[in-house]
Design a protein around this motif. Structure first.
Motif: not given
Length: 416
Positions: A190-205, A305-314
């Motif tokens: 994936x090229x984004x790190x969405x805050x609400x991603x349902x397939x990959x989350x960081x351990x602190x979440x 708002x878009x950048x803060x939630x979706x956290x796009x890469x590239x």
């Protein structure tokens, strides 16, 4: 009066004898009004909010934190809505500072009224095809077993079987039921790190409710599943970009090759991609191959708002716009998968930006999606929002007035 609903430590729920229910929009508690409520629909469920104490409204109109009732701890309760219903208010509760974010669910305000449970929601689409009564049926396991026996070496079917059985994924189950919209995951990246991603989350979440595929499937396996579904299923839609994968446009080569091959043999059915639309070169490739529709995930048409939630890469929101315009110029049906949250989506600056985005890009449908996330966690990661919320009902009404725009919750068939 809409009465406060709370639960005990065993998960048994009660209506409060004196306290009225409250709701939440953004970071503010609000009084519940009848226009925002409806009886609990079939397929909805209740959940206890861990470490959450409910907030109610006393007889003087004050918001009160209800930590105990009759000497026993009281816990906040929320409803989870079935598909086809859009949430109008968040539940009212408080959690202690430092608690781990809540699981990724669509928490909805719930109350007791006229002898039954009511929820803060409105029906925004026909839920027939996504009614839970059609899924997890007694014959499902036999259908999966028979299909795997016929195609023993197909890793796509093996993965979908696991999703259908262990995660009760409706789009995975539809592949085995041979009907309607069937999911086909292909991209592990994936090229984004969405805050609400349902397939990959960081351990602190919080835990991810689905497991992302680890590798791209072979082309022949993808073609086999696509062709059989599009050829035989009523209301056939094949959808790339499922909750168990990353961004499908990063696997544009596989999607384009499979689409080209299948379309030489099967003309019926719709090929759809659920995407963030940030990889415009990949979008160009799949459009040339014959993809019929795309559904673009979007929380906001405002860049901050878009950048803060979706956290796009590239990529950025400008690339998303270019991809949509490219799709529309080539006759592809475009929907927005709009991530809706009371107190964010219905603020004036958000609504104006979205309506301008829809008009300028030619988006043909807005699919309303209740954002599954801990609202406190989300607002802690977003830049400040301004203005008073107009209400989700008013937001939906404004969308429905846009000429030529379809408003609902589900993907539509483009090819009969």
């Amino acid at each position: 009066m809409y009465r406060l609903v709370y639960a005990d430590y065993r998960g048994r729920f009660y209506d409060h004898p004196e306290m009225a229910a409250a709701g939440r929009t953004g970071d503010r508690f609000v009084e519940i009004t009848p226009s925002e409520m409806m009886p609990l629909p079939r397929g909805a469920s209740l959940v206890l909010i861990p470490a959450g104490s409910p907030v109610g409204l006393d007889r003087r109109g004050n918001f009160v934190l209800v930590e105990r009732v009759r000497g026993k701890a009281a816990y906040a309760v929320a409803a989870l809505l079935p598909q086809g219903y859009t949430r109008t208010l968040l539940p009212a509760y408080r959690r202690p500072a430092g608690e781990k974010p809540l699981p990724l669910l669509g928490y909805t305000a719930v109350a007791w009224h006229k002898g039954g449970l009511w929820v803060a929601a409105r029906q925004t689409d026909d839920p027939y095809r996504w009614d839970p009564v059609h899924f997890n049926t007694p014959e499902l396991d036999a259908l999966i077993t028979a299909r795997l026996r016929r195609h023993p070496g197909n890793p796509v079917l093996a993965g979908l079987a696991r999703c259908a059985r262990e995660y009760s994924c409706f789009t995975a189950q539809n592949i085995f039921y041979r009907r309607w919209e069937g999911g086909l995951p292909v991209s592990p990246r994936c090229n984004a790190r969405c805050l609400g991603c349902i397939s990959r989350q960081p351990p602190e979440c919080c835990p991810s409710p689905q497991e992302r595929i680890s590798s791209a499937p072979p082309l022949e396996a993808v073609v086999e599943v696509m062709e059989e579904h599009l050829r035989r299923a009523p209301g056939a839609i094949i959808s790339f970009g499922q909750g168990c994968e990353g961004e499908p446009l990063l696997a544009a080569g596989i999607i384009a090759a499979a689409t080209s091959r299948v379309r030489r043999r099967v003309s019926r059915g719709t090929i759809n991609i659920n995407t963030n639309a940030g990889h415009t070169a990949g979008m160009e490739e799949v459009i040339a191959a014959g993809v019929d529709s795309i559904r673009v995930s979007l929380i906001s048409a405002r860049p901050g708002i878009y950048r803060a939630y979706h956290r796009p890469r590239g990529y950025d929101l400008g690339d998303v716009r270019r991809s949509i315009l490219l799709a529309r110029r080539n006759g592809v049906f475009v929907s927005l998968n709009l991530l809706v949250l009371p107190g964010l989506t219905d603020r004036e600056e958000e609504m104006e930006a979205l309506l301008t985005f829809v008009e300028e890009t030619g988006v043909q449908m807005v699919q309303l999606r209740n954002l599954n996330i801990d609202p406190d966690y989300l607002f802690n990661h977003l830049p400040p929002v301004r203005g008073e919320p107009a209400g989700i009902g008013e937001f939906v009404n404004r969308l429905q007035k846009v000429p030529g725009l379809t408003v609902g919750n589900f993907s539509r068939e483009v090819r009969p």
